[in-house]
Design a protein around this motif. Structure first.
Motif, PDB file in Angstrom:
ATOM      1  N   VAL A 139       0.792  -1.366   0.071  1.00 25.75           N
ATOM      2  CA  VAL A 139      -0.077   0.064  -0.174  1.00 25.75           C
ATOM      3  C   VAL A 139       0.799   1.212  -0.167  1.00 25.75           C
ATOM      4  CG1 VAL A 139      -0.505   0.477   2.489  1.00 25.75           C
ATOM      5  CG2 VAL A 139      -2.101   0.680   0.675  1.00 25.75           C
ATOM      6  N   VAL A 140       1.975   1.144   0.594  1.00 28.40           N
ATOM      7  CA  VAL A 140       2.988   2.400   0.603  1.00 28.40           C
ATOM      8  C   VAL A 140       3.718   2.208  -0.655  1.00 28.40           C
ATOM      9  CG1 VAL A 140       5.055   3.433   1.649  1.00 28.40           C
ATOM     10  CG2 VAL A 140       3.429   2.130   3.187  1.00 28.40           C
ATOM     11  N   ASP A 141       3.901   1.455  -1.317  1.00 29.99           N
ATOM     12  CA  ASP A 141       4.574   1.413  -2.645  1.00 29.99           C
ATOM     13  C   ASP A 141       3.564   2.223  -3.626  1.00 29.99           C
ATOM     14  OD1 ASP A 141       6.993   0.242  -4.179  1.00 29.99           O
ATOM     15  OD2 ASP A 141       5.222   0.040  -5.395  1.00 29.99           O
ATOM     16  N   ARG A 161       3.848   5.798  -5.516  1.00 28.45           N
ATOM     17  CA  ARG A 161       3.963   5.925  -6.835  1.00 28.45           C
ATOM     18  C   ARG A 161       2.855   6.524  -7.316  1.00 28.45           C
ATOM     19  NH1 ARG A 161       7.957   3.146  -8.473  1.00 28.45           N
ATOM     20  NH2 ARG A 161       8.614   1.449  -7.202  1.00 28.45           N
ATOM     21  N   GLN A 162       1.418   6.762  -6.576  1.00 23.73           N
ATOM     22  CA  GLN A 162       0.526   7.415  -7.162  1.00 23.73           C
ATOM     23  C   GLN A 162       0.911   9.055  -7.002  1.00 23.73           C
ATOM     24  OE1 GLN A 162      -3.428   6.512  -5.838  1.00 23.73           O
ATOM     25  NE2 GLN A 162      -4.102   8.471  -6.617  1.00 23.73           N
ATOM     26  N   PHE A 163       1.115   9.503  -5.754  1.00 19.66           N
ATOM     27  CA  PHE A 163       1.311  10.810  -5.391  1.00 19.66           C
ATOM     28  C   PHE A 163       2.495  11.430  -5.861  1.00 19.66           C
ATOM     29  CE2 PHE A 163      -1.404   9.273  -1.472  1.00 19.66           C
ATOM     30  CZ  PHE A 163      -2.547   9.163  -2.096  1.00 19.66           C
ATOM     31  N   ALA A 164       3.731  10.830  -5.994  1.00 20.93           N
ATOM     32  CA  ALA A 164       4.823  11.379  -6.226  1.00 20.93           C
ATOM     33  C   ALA A 164       4.999  12.451  -7.550  1.00 20.93           C
ATOM     34  CB  ALA A 164       6.054  10.445  -6.525  1.00 20.93           C
ATOM     35  N   PRO A 165       4.307  12.047  -8.736  1.00 19.81           N
ATOM     36  CA  PRO A 165       4.137  12.982  -9.671  1.00 19.81           C
ATOM     37  C   PRO A 165       3.531  14.440  -9.454  1.00 19.81           C
ATOM     38  CG  PRO A 165       3.294  10.839 -10.406  1.00 19.81           C
ATOM     39  CD  PRO A 165       3.494  10.880  -8.816  1.00 19.81           C
ATOM     40  N   SER A 166       2.623  14.438  -8.457  1.00 20.90           N
ATOM     41  CA  SER A 166       1.957  15.781  -8.408  1.00 20.90           C
ATOM     42  C   SER A 166       2.945  16.490  -7.461  1.00 20.90           C
ATOM     43  CB  SER A 166       0.674  15.682  -7.478  1.00 20.90           C
ATOM     44  OG  SER A 166       0.752  15.032  -6.137  1.00 20.90           O
ATOM     45  N   LEU A 167       4.338  15.980  -6.878  1.00 24.23           N
ATOM     46  CA  LEU A 167       5.117  16.548  -6.399  1.00 24.23           C
ATOM     47  C   LEU A 167       6.461  16.677  -7.032  1.00 24.23           C
ATOM     48  CD1 LEU A 167       4.658  14.893  -2.874  1.00 24.23           C
ATOM     49  CD2 LEU A 167       4.014  17.316  -3.319  1.00 24.23           C
ATOM     50  N   ASP A 168       6.367  16.395  -8.246  1.00 17.75           N
ATOM     51  CA  ASP A 168       7.418  16.568  -9.165  1.00 17.75           C
ATOM     52  C   ASP A 168       8.748  15.731  -8.681  1.00 17.75           C
ATOM     53  OD1 ASP A 168       6.228  18.188 -11.187  1.00 17.75           O
ATOM     54  OD2 ASP A 168       7.009  20.086 -10.092  1.00 17.75           O
ATOM     55  N   ALA A 169       8.278  14.651  -8.098  1.00 21.09           N
ATOM     56  CA  ALA A 169       9.167  13.642  -7.383  1.00 21.09           C
ATOM     57  C   ALA A 169       9.354  12.411  -7.987  1.00 21.09           C
ATOM     58  CB  ALA A 169       9.063  13.740  -5.760  1.00 21.09           C
ATOM     59  N   ASP A 170      10.637  11.744  -7.889  1.00 18.31           N
ATOM     60  CA  ASP A 170      10.720  10.409  -8.470  1.00 18.31           C
ATOM     61  C   ASP A 170      10.386   9.287  -7.402  1.00 18.31           C
ATOM     62  OD1 ASP A 170      11.787   8.121  -9.289  1.00 18.31           O
ATOM     63  OD2 ASP A 170      13.864   8.798  -9.181  1.00 18.31           O
ATOM     64  N   PRO A 171       9.376   8.457  -7.552  1.00 18.03           N
ATOM     65  CA  PRO A 171       8.891   7.560  -6.506  1.00 18.03           C
ATOM     66  C   PRO A 171      10.031   6.696  -6.001  1.00 18.03           C
ATOM     67  CG  PRO A 171       7.812   7.048  -8.684  1.00 18.03           C
ATOM     68  CD  PRO A 171       8.668   8.379  -9.027  1.00 18.03           C
ATOM     69  N   PRO A 185      -6.065  16.077   0.151  1.00 20.19           N
ATOM     70  CA  PRO A 185      -4.904  15.272   0.339  1.00 20.19           C
ATOM     71  C   PRO A 185      -3.682  16.109   1.048  1.00 20.19           C
ATOM     72  CG  PRO A 185      -4.979  15.722  -1.855  1.00 20.19           C
ATOM     73  CD  PRO A 185      -5.993  16.505  -1.338  1.00 20.19           C
ATOM     74  N   PRO A 186      -3.067  15.701   2.008  1.00 15.10           N
ATOM     75  CA  PRO A 186      -1.986  16.523   2.812  1.00 15.10           C
ATOM     76  C   PRO A 186      -0.936  16.701   1.971  1.00 15.10           C
ATOM     77  CG  PRO A 186      -2.695  14.637   4.183  1.00 15.10           C
ATOM     78  CD  PRO A 186      -3.430  14.543   2.669  1.00 15.10           C
ATOM     79  N   HIS A 187      -0.757  15.897   0.700  1.00 16.44           N
ATOM     80  CA  HIS A 187       0.420  16.050   0.002  1.00 16.44           C
ATOM     81  C   HIS A 187       0.175  17.007  -1.221  1.00 16.44           C
ATOM     82  CE1 HIS A 187      -1.776  13.292  -2.819  1.00 16.44           C
ATOM     83  NE2 HIS A 187      -1.070  13.898  -3.456  1.00 16.44           N
ATOM     84  N   VAL A 188      -0.887  17.779  -1.153  1.00 14.14           N
ATOM     85  CA  VAL A 188      -1.165  18.601  -1.839  1.00 14.14           C
ATOM     86  C   VAL A 188      -1.839  20.004  -1.333  1.00 14.14           C
ATOM     87  CG1 VAL A 188      -2.768  19.650  -4.013  1.00 14.14           C
ATOM     88  CG2 VAL A 188      -1.936  17.149  -3.678  1.00 14.14           C
ATOM     89  N   THR A 220     -17.664   4.354  -9.583  1.00 11.65           N
ATOM     90  CA  THR A 220     -16.924   3.853  -8.357  1.00 11.65           C
ATOM     91  C   THR A 220     -15.813   3.238  -8.933  1.00 11.65           C
ATOM     92  OG1 THR A 220     -18.248   1.801  -8.257  1.00 11.65           O
ATOM     93  CG2 THR A 220     -18.698   3.739  -6.766  1.00 11.65           C
ATOM     94  N   ASP A 221     -15.623   2.906 -10.223  1.00 12.23           N
ATOM     95  CA  ASP A 221     -14.578   2.090 -10.595  1.00 12.23           C
ATOM     96  C   ASP A 221     -13.249   2.685 -11.021  1.00 12.23           C
ATOM     97  OD1 ASP A 221     -16.040   3.025 -12.633  1.00 12.23           O
ATOM     98  OD2 ASP A 221     -16.072   1.202 -14.005  1.00 12.23           O
ATOM     99  N   HIS A 222     -13.221   3.931 -11.041  1.00 15.06           N
ATOM    100  CA  HIS A 222     -11.884   4.503 -11.546  1.00 15.06           C
ATOM    101  C   HIS A 222     -11.542   5.691 -10.292  1.00 15.06           C
ATOM    102  CE1 HIS A 222     -14.262   7.340 -14.366  1.00 15.06           C
ATOM    103  NE2 HIS A 222     -14.775   7.325 -13.143  1.00 15.06           N
ATOM    104  N   TYR A 223     -11.174   5.318  -9.095  1.00 17.86           N
ATOM    105  CA  TYR A 223     -10.772   6.124  -8.120  1.00 17.86           C
ATOM    106  C   TYR A 223      -9.489   6.467  -8.334  1.00 17.86           C
ATOM    107  CZ  TYR A 223      -9.062   7.177  -3.285  1.00 17.86           C
ATOM    108  OH  TYR A 223      -8.550   7.756  -2.338  1.00 17.86           O
ATOM    109  N   ALA A 224      -8.611   5.684  -8.710  1.00 19.04           N
ATOM    110  CA  ALA A 224      -7.097   6.156  -8.788  1.00 19.04           C
ATOM    111  C   ALA A 224      -7.060   7.388 -10.073  1.00 19.04           C
ATOM    112  CB  ALA A 224      -6.273   4.942  -9.295  1.00 19.04           C
ATOM    113  N   GLU A 225      -7.923   7.032 -11.117  1.00 12.75           N
ATOM    114  CA  GLU A 225      -8.031   8.245 -12.001  1.00 12.75           C
ATOM    115  C   GLU A 225      -8.408   9.617 -11.661  1.00 12.75           C
ATOM    116  OE1 GLU A 225     -10.382   7.565 -15.941  1.00 12.75           O
ATOM    117  OE2 GLU A 225      -9.675   5.545 -15.309  1.00 12.75           O
ATOM    118  N   LEU A 226      -9.512   9.195 -10.926  1.00  7.53           N
ATOM    119  CA  LEU A 226     -10.215  10.474 -10.581  1.00  7.53           C
ATOM    120  C   LEU A 226      -9.595  11.388  -9.147  1.00  7.53           C
ATOM    121  CD1 LEU A 226     -13.958   9.374  -9.756  1.00  7.53           C
ATOM    122  CD2 LEU A 226     -12.964  11.434 -11.499  1.00  7.53           C
TER     123      LEU A 226
END
Ligand SMILES: NC(=O)c1ccc[n+]([C@@H]2O[C@H](COP(=O)([O-])OP(=O)(O)OC[C@H]3O[C@@H](n4cnc5c(N)ncnc54)[C@H](O)[C@@H]3O)[C@@H](O)[C@H]2O)c1
Length: 314
Positions: free
Chosen positions: A38-40, A44-54, A137-140, A279-285
């Motif tokens: 779950v951490v991995d 990987r999902q959140f790093a791009p919005s921080l311009d970071a390399d996962p 989300p706290p990362h944003v 309900t089937d595209h949570y990650a996309e949304l």
């Protein structure tokens, strides 16, 4: 700095990504059996919005299921386990006993008072505990509401605010404890009326969302309710605005809805959201949400400065 994240759900994985992106060494602890996965996936999902390399971020993150081992070297412990007061009390009793004597102890709770969480703790531990409530989300999103309990030391508040500013957050220190803190009280007030308007057939859920994203959303991204009304009053400011339009608004306060959140209402609202947004595209949304919110925040920061908002230096 060594930071330990206790709880790797929605909020914990988001904090973890942000802290690693700011160069902290992060230990994540949670009894869930899929902790590493779950951490991995979250990083990987959140790093791009921080311009970071996962992969670089994951190199600074260690998963440790044992709570005591996870907090043993922590300078800061952030707790975001389930919203259950007894669980939070027992987690902080164990964290207080196992963490270094100077560690900051922060809870991300969205509604439990720090004095309530600290009830059974020794004074020296309670002095280092406070609520640092992020907005998802706290990362944003920049806001973190910092709430001291009756036994929290002043120095703890100052250290927590400095730590949070160091990872790009905008801490607002509440002057006293209040149920739900500030942002969620505001959100509850608006959502109550949103439920009333949808349930009484004025608009459907998707239309209500469009009303907000086309008006209050952008307006409040650049100026809160007070600045917005201060400008809405023309050169006479908030004084003129409230003299002119205040009586109508005060009449409307008495007419606002008071809906019940009963089973039938919950089912009707949930069905409306599922029809509008599936309900089937949570990650996309959520990725689309993060991209849009980052863009709004960047545009806001480019467009105005604090000095602009105050009308120049005085
Ligand atoms: N979701 C939000 O929008 C939001 C926003 C701000 C604050 N919060 C607060 O953050 C906290 C967590 O919320 P969430 O939405 O991330 O919940 P969540 O259900 O996504 O995650 C909770 C995590 O805690 C873990 N957990 C259970 N027992 C534990 C234990 N003994 N030790 C460590 N971890 C344990 C669970 O396995 C799970 O991974 C709550 O206190 C909530 O009020 C949530």
């Amino acid at each position: 700095m060594n930071v330990t994240e206790v709880g790797a759900g929605t909020i914990g994985v988001s904090w973890t990504t942000l802290l690693a992106a700011h160069g902290h060494d992060v230990v994540v602890t949670d009894p869930r059996s899929d902790l590493v996965e779950v951490v991995d996936a979250g990083v990987r999902q959140f790093a791009p919005s921080l311009d970071a390399d996962p992969d670089e971020l994951l190199g600074r993150i260690r998963c440790e299921p044992d709570l005591e081992a996870a907090v043993a070297d922590a300078a800061v412990v952030q707790e975001q386990g389930p919203e259950d007061v007894d669980l939070k009390r027992s987690l902080f009793a164990r964290i207080g006993a196992a963490a270094p004597a100077e560690a900051l102890l922060l809870s991300s709770t969205s509604g439990i008072q720090p004095t309530t969480i600290a009830r059974d703790l020794d004074d020296v531990i309670a002095a280092r505990l406070l609520v640092a409530h992020p907005f998802n989300p706290p990362h944003v999103l920049p806001l973190v509401e910092v709430v001291a309990g009756e036994r929290t030391a002043d120095d703890t508040v100052a250290r927590a605010a400095e730590f949070l500013r160091g990872v790009g957050k905008d801490p607002v220190v509440l002057h006293r404890e209040v149920a739900g803190f500030v942002a969620n009280r505001l959100q509850s007030a608006l959502f109550r009326e949103a439920v009333h308007l949808v349930r009484s057939g004025v608009v459907d859920a998707e239309e209500l969302d469009r009303v907000v994203t086309g008006s209050l959303g952008p307006r409040w991204a650049t100026g809160g309710p007070f600045l917005s009304f201060h400008l809405g009053g023309g050169p006479g400011g908030l004084r003129h605005m409230l003299a002119h339009l205040g009586p109508g608004m005060a009449r409307r306060w008495r007419d606002l809805g008071d809906p019940a959140l009963d089973e039938e209402t919950v089912d009707a609202l949930a069905t409306a959201a599922e029809v509008a947004y599936r309900t089937d595209h949570y990650a996309e949304l959520t990725e689309a949400r993060d991209r849009a919110q980052v863009a709004v925040l960047r545009a806001r920061d480019l467009g105005t400065t604090d000095t602009d908002r105050r009308g120049g230096e005085h």
